[in-house]
Design a protein around this motif. Structure first.
Motif, PDB file in Angstrom:
ATOM      1  N   ARG A   1     100.202 116.491 -56.765  1.00  0.00           N
ATOM      2  CA  ARG A   1     100.786 117.598 -57.528  1.00  0.00           C
ATOM      3  C   ARG A   1      99.763 118.292 -58.425  1.00  0.00           C
ATOM      4  NH1 ARG A   1     105.683 114.980 -60.614  1.00  0.00           N
ATOM      5  NH2 ARG A   1     105.869 117.144 -61.376  1.00  0.00           N
ATOM      6  N   GLY A   2      98.517 117.849 -58.368  1.00  0.00           N
ATOM      7  CA  GLY A   2      97.465 118.471 -59.159  1.00  0.00           C
ATOM      8  C   GLY A   2      97.592 118.244 -60.649  1.00  0.00           C
ATOM      9  N   LEU A   3      98.166 117.095 -61.044  1.00  0.00           N
ATOM     10  CA  LEU A   3      98.427 116.822 -62.457  1.00  0.00           C
ATOM     11  C   LEU A   3      97.334 116.002 -63.125  1.00  0.00           C
ATOM     12  CD1 LEU A   3     102.258 116.049 -62.244  1.00  0.00           C
ATOM     13  CD2 LEU A   3     101.128 118.205 -62.833  1.00  0.00           C
ATOM     14  N   VAL A   4      96.391 115.500 -62.339  1.00  0.00           N
ATOM     15  CA  VAL A   4      95.294 114.692 -62.895  1.00  0.00           C
ATOM     16  C   VAL A   4      93.977 115.152 -62.300  1.00  0.00           C
ATOM     17  CG1 VAL A   4      94.251 112.396 -63.006  1.00  0.00           C
ATOM     18  CG2 VAL A   4      96.702 112.643 -63.346  1.00  0.00           C
ATOM     19  N   GLU A   5      93.003 115.360 -63.183  1.00  0.00           N
ATOM     20  CA  GLU A   5      91.653 115.706 -62.740  1.00  0.00           C
ATOM     21  C   GLU A   5      90.621 114.675 -63.186  1.00  0.00           C
ATOM     22  OE1 GLU A   5      90.859 119.612 -64.220  1.00  0.00           O
ATOM     23  OE2 GLU A   5      92.232 120.599 -62.788  1.00  0.00           O
ATOM     24  N   LYS A   6      90.932 113.940 -64.260  1.00  0.00           N
ATOM     25  CA  LYS A   6      89.987 112.953 -64.783  1.00  0.00           C
ATOM     26  C   LYS A   6      90.751 111.702 -65.195  1.00  0.00           C
ATOM     27  CE  LYS A   6      86.751 114.402 -67.504  1.00  0.00           C
ATOM     28  NZ  LYS A   6      86.064 114.929 -68.722  1.00  0.00           N
ATOM     29  N   VAL A   7      90.187 110.540 -64.867  1.00  0.00           N
ATOM     30  CA  VAL A   7      90.803 109.261 -65.221  1.00  0.00           C
ATOM     31  C   VAL A   7      89.858 108.503 -66.153  1.00  0.00           C
ATOM     32  CG1 VAL A   7      91.746 107.079 -64.362  1.00  0.00           C
ATOM     33  CG2 VAL A   7      91.985 109.171 -62.999  1.00  0.00           C
ATOM     34  N   LEU A   8      90.393 108.071 -67.286  1.00  0.00           N
ATOM     35  CA  LEU A   8      89.640 107.263 -68.247  1.00  0.00           C
ATOM     36  C   LEU A   8      90.256 105.863 -68.256  1.00  0.00           C
ATOM     37  CD1 LEU A   8      89.344 109.816 -71.201  1.00  0.00           C
ATOM     38  CD2 LEU A   8      87.807 109.475 -69.269  1.00  0.00           C
ATOM     39  N   PRO A   9      89.654 104.922 -67.519  1.00  0.00           N
ATOM     40  CA  PRO A   9      90.243 103.586 -67.366  1.00  0.00           C
ATOM     41  C   PRO A   9      89.835 102.637 -68.499  1.00  0.00           C
ATOM     42  CG  PRO A   9      88.303 103.770 -65.995  1.00  0.00           C
ATOM     43  CD  PRO A   9      88.451 105.101 -66.689  1.00  0.00           C
ATOM     44  N   GLY A  10      90.454 101.473 -68.498  1.00  0.00           N
ATOM     45  CA  GLY A  10      90.123 100.459 -69.484  1.00  0.00           C
ATOM     46  C   GLY A  10      88.885  99.657 -69.125  1.00  0.00           C
ATOM     47  N   HIS A  11      88.385  99.817 -67.903  1.00  0.00           N
ATOM     48  CA  HIS A  11      87.187  99.114 -67.443  1.00  0.00           C
ATOM     49  C   HIS A  11      86.306 100.083 -66.653  1.00  0.00           C
ATOM     50  CE1 HIS A  11      88.955  95.111 -68.317  1.00  0.00           C
ATOM     51  NE2 HIS A  11      90.081  95.652 -67.896  1.00  0.00           N
ATOM     52  N   PHE A  12      85.023  99.846 -66.712  1.00  0.00           N
ATOM     53  CA  PHE A  12      84.047 100.585 -65.899  1.00  0.00           C
ATOM     54  C   PHE A  12      84.036 102.082 -66.236  1.00  0.00           C
ATOM     55  CE2 PHE A  12      85.733  97.081 -63.097  1.00  0.00           C
ATOM     56  CZ  PHE A  12      84.726  96.185 -63.430  1.00  0.00           C
ATOM     57  N   ASN A  13      83.553 102.897 -65.299  1.00  0.00           N
ATOM     58  CA  ASN A  13      83.322 104.311 -65.571  1.00  0.00           C
ATOM     59  C   ASN A  13      84.542 105.174 -65.273  1.00  0.00           C
ATOM     60  OD1 ASN A  13      80.593 103.785 -66.232  1.00  0.00           O
ATOM     61  ND2 ASN A  13      80.026 103.853 -64.060  1.00  0.00           N
ATOM     62  N   MET A  14      84.559 106.354 -65.874  1.00  0.00           N
ATOM     63  CA  MET A  14      85.601 107.327 -65.562  1.00  0.00           C
ATOM     64  C   MET A  14      85.385 107.879 -64.156  1.00  0.00           C
ATOM     65  SD  MET A  14      84.414 110.685 -67.767  1.00  0.00           S
ATOM     66  CE  MET A  14      84.192 109.747 -69.271  1.00  0.00           C
ATOM     67  N   PHE A  15      86.450 108.454 -63.581  1.00  0.00           N
ATOM     68  CA  PHE A  15      86.344 109.014 -62.235  1.00  0.00           C
ATOM     69  C   PHE A  15      87.359 110.129 -62.082  1.00  0.00           C
ATOM     70  CE2 PHE A  15      88.750 105.058 -62.254  1.00  0.00           C
ATOM     71  CZ  PHE A  15      89.979 105.423 -61.718  1.00  0.00           C
ATOM     72  N   GLY A  16      87.334 110.790 -60.944  1.00  0.00           N
ATOM     73  CA  GLY A  16      88.169 111.958 -60.715  1.00  0.00           C
ATOM     74  C   GLY A  16      89.388 111.682 -59.862  1.00  0.00           C
ATOM     75  N   ALA A  17      90.088 112.762 -59.534  1.00  0.00           N
ATOM     76  CA  ALA A  17      91.353 112.672 -58.810  1.00  0.00           C
ATOM     77  C   ALA A  17      91.187 112.096 -57.408  1.00  0.00           C
ATOM     78  CB  ALA A  17      92.005 114.051 -58.739  1.00  0.00           C
ATOM     79  N   GLU A  18      90.117 112.494 -56.732  1.00  0.00           N
ATOM     80  CA  GLU A  18      89.909 112.015 -55.360  1.00  0.00           C
ATOM     81  C   GLU A  18      89.731 110.496 -55.329  1.00  0.00           C
ATOM     82  OE1 GLU A  18      86.804 112.639 -51.597  1.00  0.00           O
ATOM     83  OE2 GLU A  18      86.790 114.047 -53.287  1.00  0.00           O
ATOM     84  N   ARG A  19      88.957 109.984 -56.266  1.00  0.00           N
ATOM     85  CA  ARG A  19      88.745 108.541 -56.343  1.00  0.00           C
ATOM     86  C   ARG A  19      90.033 107.814 -56.733  1.00  0.00           C
ATOM     87  NH1 ARG A  19      86.489 104.395 -54.014  1.00  0.00           N
ATOM     88  NH2 ARG A  19      85.876 102.721 -55.429  1.00  0.00           N
ATOM     89  N   LEU A  20      90.810 108.415 -57.619  1.00  0.00           N
ATOM     90  CA  LEU A  20      92.093 107.829 -58.008  1.00  0.00           C
ATOM     91  C   LEU A  20      93.000 107.682 -56.793  1.00  0.00           C
ATOM     92  CD1 LEU A  20      94.247 106.910 -60.035  1.00  0.00           C
ATOM     93  CD2 LEU A  20      94.781 109.325 -60.440  1.00  0.00           C
ATOM     94  N   TYR A  21      93.078 108.728 -56.004  1.00  0.00           N
ATOM     95  CA  TYR A  21      93.932 108.687 -54.808  1.00  0.00           C
ATOM     96  C   TYR A  21      93.464 107.597 -53.847  1.00  0.00           C
ATOM     97  CZ  TYR A  21      96.921 110.506 -51.088  1.00  0.00           C
ATOM     98  OH  TYR A  21      97.896 110.643 -50.120  1.00  0.00           O
ATOM     99  N   ARG A  22      92.147 107.474 -53.676  1.00  0.00           N
ATOM    100  CA  ARG A  22      91.611 106.486 -52.741  1.00  0.00           C
ATOM    101  C   ARG A  22      91.881 105.064 -53.232  1.00  0.00           C
ATOM    102  NH1 ARG A  22      86.580 107.925 -52.773  1.00  0.00           N
ATOM    103  NH2 ARG A  22      86.886 109.534 -51.197  1.00  0.00           N
ATOM    104  N   LEU A  23      91.693 104.813 -54.529  1.00  0.00           N
ATOM    105  CA  LEU A  23      91.933 103.476 -55.073  1.00  0.00           C
ATOM    106  C   LEU A  23      93.403 103.084 -54.916  1.00  0.00           C
ATOM    107  CD1 LEU A  23      89.809 103.734 -58.345  1.00  0.00           C
ATOM    108  CD2 LEU A  23      89.367 102.176 -56.426  1.00  0.00           C
ATOM    109  N   ALA A  24      94.295 104.009 -55.215  1.00  0.00           N
ATOM    110  CA  ALA A  24      95.727 103.721 -55.124  1.00  0.00           C
ATOM    111  C   ALA A  24      96.161 103.514 -53.677  1.00  0.00           C
ATOM    112  CB  ALA A  24      96.527 104.856 -55.767  1.00  0.00           C
TER     113      ALA A  24
END
Length: 227
Positions: free
Chosen positions: A168-191
């Motif tokens: 839905r284009g609602l996330v562009e940047k992820v700030l996690p509790g561990h390791f480095n931040m990443f973008g929407a494409e990486r979020l989709y792949r991890l999930a």
């Protein structure tokens, strides 16, 4: 869990700190010293209602307290050992639910209940900036679903919600509790990777790991109680 520290000035927003349930902040020696000497003060301690009782009673089993000396950069006092550390009971000032909004003055964060890693896991979504504070729910590493209150079926549903945010284009940047931040494409792949791997074999191996972790935590915390 969410810690909120107000700056004191009326025109300044509150400061927000999301702390992973595994207490990774312990690796910061200044934080460790303050925690150990009870000098740390937060104006608000907010937690999802599913974990409120554990926080209130200082449940070291659910908080997964198995800190080791090698994780401590500098002990708070001479002779202190990681085996002495325990989660202290805290009365939360706010119980969080799905859809609640935390106002920091200059930004609004919407609570998303994302169980799986733990039963009270949450993400905080800054809708205006399209930023997701994901805590322990998702990070660029192996997602832990073998803790005492982890649940794979819940984690799958949470991952589906993460993928929907990207679609839905609602996330562009992820700030996690561990390791480095990443973008929407990486979020989709991890999930999506987690969902695809959450089959029968994964469930069997996770069940075994959960049993071992549960025994280890019971042993560790019975030792803490006897000290």
């Amino acid at each position: 869990m969410v810690y909120i520290k107000h700056t004191g000035a009326s025109n300044c927003p509150a400061r927000l700190m999301t702390v992973p349930q595994k207490l990774q902040c312990i690796q910061n020696s200044d934080v460790l010293q303050n925690c150990a000497t009870k000098q740390t003060h937060f104006d608000e301690v907010a937690v999802h209602s599913a974990e409120a009782a554990a926080l209130l009673h200082g449940d070291n089993y659910e908080a997964v307290t198995w800190l080791s000396d090698r994780e401590v950069a500098r002990p708070p006092r001479p002779g202190w050992s990681a085996r002495q550390f325990r989660v202290q009971p805290v009365r939360p000032s706010r119980l969080l639910q799905e859809g609640d909004v935390i106002s920091l003055g200059d930004r609004q964060l919407t609570v998303m209940h994302m169980p799986g890693h733990s039963r009270g896991s949450i993400c905080l979504h800054d809708k205006d900036r399209k930023i997701l504070f994901s805590g322990d729910v998702v990070y660029d590493g192996s997602m832990i679903d073998w803790l005492p209150y982890s649940r794979i079926s819940d984690y799958v549903v949470s991952c589906q919600r993460l993928m929907e945010l990207v679609d839905r284009g609602l996330v562009e940047k992820v700030l996690p509790g561990h390791f480095n931040m990443f973008g929407a494409e990486r979020l989709y792949r991890l999930a999506s990777n987690y969902i695809s791997q959450a089959g029968v074999c994964h469930k069997i191996s996770t069940c075994a790991m959960k049993s071992i972790a549960s025994i280890a935590l019971h042993v560790a915390n019975s030792r803490i109680s006897s000290q």
